[in-house]
Scaffold this active site. Structure first.
Site, PDB file in Angstrom:
ATOM      1  CB  CYS A  94      -1.942   4.608   4.246  1.00 46.62           C
ATOM      2  SG  CYS A  94      -3.319   3.984   3.249  1.00 46.62           S
ATOM      3  CB  SER A  95      -0.234   0.644   6.476  1.00 44.35           C
ATOM      4  OG  SER A  95      -1.166   1.252   7.350  1.00 44.35           O
ATOM      5  CB  CYS A  96      -4.712  -0.590   2.411  1.00 41.83           C
ATOM      6  SG  CYS A  96      -5.400   1.073   2.444  1.00 41.83           S
ATOM      7  CB  CYS A 118      -0.904   0.008   1.232  1.00 44.63           C
ATOM      8  SG  CYS A 118      -1.894   1.513   1.331  1.00 44.63           S
TER       9      CYS A 118
END
Lengths: 94, 196
Positions: free
Chosen positions: B107-109, B104
């Site tokens: 962000c950090s999906c 991602c």
């Protein structure tokens, strides 16, 4: 707005919005191929801005050849993009 | 309050944000606790491993999983509805000549419910910026060296959907039952930074 079909070539609008967006900078201005439509969700840009009724749009998975993004490489990168971020590609670029 | 954070700076920022939301009447502290507890109680890579093992042993399930993962998950007692809203899940299958890996970049999906809390490197700037540009080298640094004939797709999960990699079934496992197969699957295999 228009819907895109799987396999269709699309260009990511080369905009630089002030607020939140989920069009990553590295795909803006680049051409990819629609893999599939994922479903319809509120436009992240408008939802983040606190819009009372954000536009609901189709989100597409779009595949970009590495060569198109970086000028080199044989892999492919797919990115999930709202319809607002895209327009039909006018010509074959890759 | 939001569990444990490796960085105290992050913890302070998160708590500050929580307090602002609580003061504004948007959310109550025990609501936040409840959501986190519910999400994290069931969140484990064991879930993803069970899905992979079922797909290896049941061709019909594999087909349904790849076509519409959300519809197939209830067959193994799972769903993507553990969070605030149901997320779309897309499962991408590795083959002999095609390897998939997840990132991602914004962000950090990540599918926490199926893979457990994400590893710290998944959230690092280095991984996020490098894997889209040069996945073959990044995978080699993880110990996964792919032949030049193997195509690589990097899935950048930056929307309301989550991805999971279905690794290839290891050779020599014909005699193993589904439960034993599930024990072979790692979190990294489901992200695509390991073979299984």
């Amino acid at each position: 707005m228009r819907e895109f079909a799987a396999g269709q070539r699309v260009l990511v609008r080369a905009v630089d919005p002030d607020g939140h967006t989920r069009a990553p900078r590295y795909v803006r201005g680049h051409t990819g191929r629609v893999v599939e439509a994922q479903g319809r969700w509120p436009l992240a840009d408008e939802r983040a801005a606190g819009a009372a009724e954000p536009r609901i749009e189709t989100v597409y998975t779009v595949a970009f050849p590495a060569r198109e993004l970086w000028g080199a490489g044989t892999h492919e990168v797919t990115v999930d993009l709202w319809e607002s971020y895209l327009e039909p590609a006018e010509e074959e670029r890759v | 309050m939001s569990g444990q954070h490796a960085s105290s700076t992050v913890a302070v920022r998160v708590r500050h944000l929580e307090e602002r939301l609580i003061e504004a009447g948007v959310v109550a502290d025990d609501q936040l606790d409840g959501i986190l507890t519910t999400v994290l109680n069931g969140a484990s890579p064991v879930n993803g491993a069970r899905i992979a093992a079922r797909a290896w042993t049941d061709p019909g399930f594999r087909e349904r999983l790849l076509a519409d993962a959300n519809a197939a998950l209830p067959e193994v007692g799972l769903s993507m509805a553990g969070g605030i809203q149901e997320q779309r899940l897309k499962v991408v299958a590795n083959t002999a000549d095609h390897h998939n890996v997840l990132v991602c970049t914004l962000c950090s999906c990540y599918p926490i419910g199926l893979l457990g809390p994400s590893p710290s490197w998944y959230k690092s700037e280095a991984y996020r910026s490098r894997v889209v540009r040069d996945p073959r080298s990044v995978l080699a640094e993880f110990g996964l060296t792919l032949g030049d004939d193997v195509r690589i797709t990097v899935w950048d999960s930056s929307a309301e959907s989550r991805y999971m990699v279905l690794p290839r079934r290891p050779e020599g496992t014909d005699g193993l039952a589904e439960e034993a197969l599930a024990r072979l699957v790692t979190r990294e295999g489901l992200i695509g930074t390991a073979a299984v």
